[in-house]
Design a protein around this motif. Sequence first.
Motif, PDB file in Angstrom:
ATOM      1  N   PRO A  44      26.125  -4.882  -7.870  1.00  0.00           N
ATOM      2  CA  PRO A  44      25.971  -5.387  -9.247  1.00  0.00           C
ATOM      3  C   PRO A  44      25.255  -6.727  -9.323  1.00  0.00           C
ATOM      4  N   ASN A  45      25.517  -7.617  -8.367  1.00  0.00           N
ATOM      5  CA  ASN A  45      24.925  -8.953  -8.404  1.00  0.00           C
ATOM      6  C   ASN A  45      23.794  -9.143  -7.401  1.00  0.00           C
ATOM      7  N   ASN A  46      23.318  -8.035  -6.856  1.00  0.00           N
ATOM      8  CA  ASN A  46      22.218  -8.101  -5.888  1.00  0.00           C
ATOM      9  C   ASN A  46      21.391  -6.833  -6.052  1.00  0.00           C
ATOM     10  N   SER A  47      20.484  -6.872  -7.004  1.00  0.00           N
ATOM     11  CA  SER A  47      19.708  -5.675  -7.330  1.00  0.00           C
ATOM     12  C   SER A  47      18.225  -5.943  -7.155  1.00  0.00           C
ATOM     13  N   PRO A  48      17.439  -4.898  -6.944  1.00  0.00           N
ATOM     14  CA  PRO A  48      15.987  -5.073  -6.843  1.00  0.00           C
ATOM     15  C   PRO A  48      15.375  -5.347  -8.216  1.00  0.00           C
ATOM     16  N   SER A  49      14.118  -5.729  -8.213  1.00  0.00           N
ATOM     17  CA  SER A  49      13.401  -5.921  -9.466  1.00  0.00           C
ATOM     18  C   SER A  49      13.126  -4.565 -10.106  1.00  0.00           C
ATOM     19  N   VAL A  50      13.262  -4.504 -11.405  1.00  0.00           N
ATOM     20  CA  VAL A  50      12.948  -3.294 -12.166  1.00  0.00           C
ATOM     21  C   VAL A  50      11.726  -3.628 -13.013  1.00  0.00           C
ATOM     22  N   SER A  51      10.568  -3.147 -12.592  1.00  0.00           N
ATOM     23  CA  SER A  51       9.342  -3.612 -13.216  1.00  0.00           C
ATOM     24  C   SER A  51       8.270  -2.535 -13.204  1.00  0.00           C
ATOM     25  N   GLN A  52       7.410  -2.600 -14.214  1.00  0.00           N
ATOM     26  CA  GLN A  52       6.239  -1.731 -14.281  1.00  0.00           C
ATOM     27  C   GLN A  52       4.964  -2.480 -13.880  1.00  0.00           C
ATOM     28  N   ASP A  53       5.059  -3.778 -13.660  1.00  0.00           N
ATOM     29  CA  ASP A  53       3.906  -4.578 -13.250  1.00  0.00           C
ATOM     30  C   ASP A  53       4.102  -5.027 -11.811  1.00  0.00           C
ATOM     31  N   ILE A  54       3.208  -4.576 -10.943  1.00  0.00           N
ATOM     32  CA  ILE A  54       3.353  -4.777  -9.507  1.00  0.00           C
ATOM     33  C   ILE A  54       2.139  -5.517  -8.957  1.00  0.00           C
ATOM     34  N   GLU A  55       2.410  -6.564  -8.177  1.00  0.00           N
ATOM     35  CA  GLU A  55       1.367  -7.235  -7.398  1.00  0.00           C
ATOM     36  C   GLU A  55       1.540  -6.798  -5.952  1.00  0.00           C
ATOM     37  N   ALA A  56       0.470  -6.290  -5.335  1.00  0.00           N
ATOM     38  CA  ALA A  56       0.612  -5.726  -3.993  1.00  0.00           C
ATOM     39  C   ALA A  56      -0.646  -5.936  -3.173  1.00  0.00           C
ATOM     40  N   MET A  57      -0.462  -6.014  -1.860  1.00  0.00           N
ATOM     41  CA  MET A  57      -1.570  -5.938  -0.918  1.00  0.00           C
ATOM     42  C   MET A  57      -1.779  -4.461  -0.598  1.00  0.00           C
ATOM     43  N   VAL A  58      -3.006  -3.984  -0.768  1.00  0.00           N
ATOM     44  CA  VAL A  58      -3.300  -2.565  -0.599  1.00  0.00           C
ATOM     45  C   VAL A  58      -4.327  -2.378   0.501  1.00  0.00           C
ATOM     46  N   CYS A  59      -4.039  -1.476   1.427  1.00  0.00           N
ATOM     47  CA  CYS A  59      -5.005  -1.041   2.436  1.00  0.00           C
ATOM     48  C   CYS A  59      -5.580   0.293   1.972  1.00  0.00           C
ATOM     49  N   TRP A  60      -6.891   0.331   1.728  1.00  0.00           N
ATOM     50  CA  TRP A  60      -7.518   1.533   1.182  1.00  0.00           C
ATOM     51  C   TRP A  60      -7.913   2.487   2.304  1.00  0.00           C
ATOM     52  N   MET A  61      -7.607   3.779   2.129  1.00  0.00           N
ATOM     53  CA  MET A  61      -7.756   4.766   3.198  1.00  0.00           C
ATOM     54  C   MET A  61      -8.678   5.934   2.847  1.00  0.00           C
ATOM     55  N   ASP A  62      -9.347   5.869   1.724  1.00  0.00           N
ATOM     56  CA  ASP A  62     -10.196   6.988   1.297  1.00  0.00           C
ATOM     57  C   ASP A  62     -11.659   6.656   1.567  1.00  0.00           C
ATOM     58  N   GLU A  63     -12.329   7.533   2.309  1.00  0.00           N
ATOM     59  CA  GLU A  63     -13.724   7.282   2.652  1.00  0.00           C
ATOM     60  C   GLU A  63     -14.707   7.761   1.592  1.00  0.00           C
ATOM     61  N   THR A  64     -14.233   8.510   0.601  1.00  0.00           N
ATOM     62  CA  THR A  64     -15.145   9.071  -0.398  1.00  0.00           C
ATOM     63  C   THR A  64     -15.236   8.223  -1.653  1.00  0.00           C
ATOM     64  N   ARG A  65     -14.098   7.771  -2.178  1.00  0.00           N
ATOM     65  CA  ARG A  65     -14.107   6.987  -3.411  1.00  0.00           C
ATOM     66  C   ARG A  65     -13.326   5.698  -3.219  1.00  0.00           C
ATOM     67  N   PRO A  66     -13.934   4.550  -3.546  1.00  0.00           N
ATOM     68  CA  PRO A  66     -13.227   3.269  -3.395  1.00  0.00           C
ATOM     69  C   PRO A  66     -12.225   3.039  -4.516  1.00  0.00           C
ATOM     70  N   LEU A  67     -11.314   2.093  -4.285  1.00  0.00           N
ATOM     71  CA  LEU A  67     -10.395   1.659  -5.334  1.00  0.00           C
ATOM     72  C   LEU A  67     -11.156   0.734  -6.282  1.00  0.00           C
ATOM     73  N   GLN A  68     -11.066   1.016  -7.571  1.00  0.00           N
ATOM     74  CA  GLN A  68     -11.751   0.209  -8.571  1.00  0.00           C
ATOM     75  C   GLN A  68     -10.796  -0.121  -9.707  1.00  0.00           C
ATOM     76  N   VAL A  69     -11.056  -1.225 -10.379  1.00  0.00           N
ATOM     77  CA  VAL A  69     -10.257  -1.602 -11.541  1.00  0.00           C
ATOM     78  C   VAL A  69     -10.403  -0.517 -12.606  1.00  0.00           C
ATOM     79  N   GLY A  70      -9.268  -0.091 -13.150  1.00  0.00           N
ATOM     80  CA  GLY A  70      -9.263   0.995 -14.125  1.00  0.00           C
ATOM     81  C   GLY A  70      -8.950   2.341 -13.514  1.00  0.00           C
ATOM     82  N   GLY A  71      -8.929   2.428 -12.196  1.00  0.00           N
ATOM     83  CA  GLY A  71      -8.612   3.687 -11.532  1.00  0.00           C
ATOM     84  C   GLY A  71      -7.171   4.110 -11.758  1.00  0.00           C
TER      85      GLY A  71
END
Length: 449
Positions: A336-363
């Motif tokens: 009850p007094n030790n819970s994770p964040s409940v959020s829809q906005d996430i800041e993250a470090m991302v390693c991209w693994m797709d060779e066909t399409r890059p990650l772009q803003v709006g994706g």
Amino acid sequence: MTTEIRPPADATAAQTETQARTAGGAGPESRPMDLLRFATAGSVDDGKSTLIGRLLYDTKSLFTDQLAAVEAVSAARGDEYTNLALLTDGLRAEREQGITIDVAYRYFATPRRKFIIADTPGHIQYTRNMVTGASTADLALILVDARKGLVEQSRRHAFLCSLLRVPHLVLCVNKMDLVDWSQEVFERIADEFAAFAAKLDVPDLTVVPISALKGDNIVTRSENMPWYEGPSLLHHLERVHIASDRNLVDVRFPVQYVIRPQSTTVTDYRGYAGQVASGVLKPDDEVMVLPSGFTSRIAAVETADGPVAEAFPPMSVTVRLTDEIDISRGDMICRPNNSPSVSQDIEAMVCWMDETRPLQVGGKYAIKHTTRSARAIVRGLHYRLDINTLHRDEAAGELKLNEIGRVRLRTTVPLLADEYRRNRTTGGFVIIDESTNRTVGAGMIVEAA
């Protein structure tokens, strides 16, 4: 003799871990042994696969026919020695080029500990494979060729291990036989790496001089390097302390499945099955269920072998509560007094693994976080990280294959998340391309606002 457990081609690391945990080898006292997962890292041709082959060979973890097959292939290739790297480089392309491409998982055990090895590739174009292999590792072996010293890939993999929060690093200065067992060469490389590691978040660093081909300092101390006073590599692997690496403070239990037996004799059983991500669960503990926020107490913690007094990571258990609460897959049990964040906005470090399409803003992508699934849109790309110089390119507009950057995501449903540096399980997620159902990225949460 301890035998190698070789998973099928499509077996996951989790399946391999299950095999290792249930295998024999507990020793004469039949005491339970802990499991150490470690990954190899380093540049091309630094000897990662040879080192793993040497560990398997010297710990007698090979079948006779396996060794005979490797000897036959080595002779057919014209090698003057038994090429132990062939024990892990199983793909035809790997053997033709003499490199590692895919991540190979191998298992062996000693009387003190069980091990799962992830043999990761060294080529820059296979950085995503290295990230996959090291993401669940307790320890990383970073190999360096004593003739070449630290190279770009050595620094790259050390940074990635730091980014992935691998608790223990071991720098193996390999091929010492080719520099006449020189103490001066070893100390120069060790000092240079220590200076680089000081810029990273490396909690534990050990440096060992070895010769994987000849077996020096692998299982036993080498007579060729009397100036080295530290332990052999296997001695360190058997005794490195990993119990305190697990987060036993923050209770996190993502619900994977709700068990409701369809039986006329059992009518009131309701259990919540999953794997303990962190913390300790015990009967009569007060808990809270997210995202609903309802509280209850634990009635029992059960395994396939019956009730247990407590559960801790990475045990897979079924939890029963004293109250009937509407809980489904994707919910999380915590304190009850030790819970994770409940959020829809996430800041993250991302390693991209797709060779066909890059990650772009709006994706727009699908996200898999613990047992919860959601859809997400990329709201912003703060910067792309130059892994070699650690500089930030804030003008970057996309992330291409093997590139890493800080991204802001907005999800359709709230994620129950912690920072990755505090909890690797609830702080990590994968990104999926909905059109192809391919995993295109791996993320480490920096902040859940």
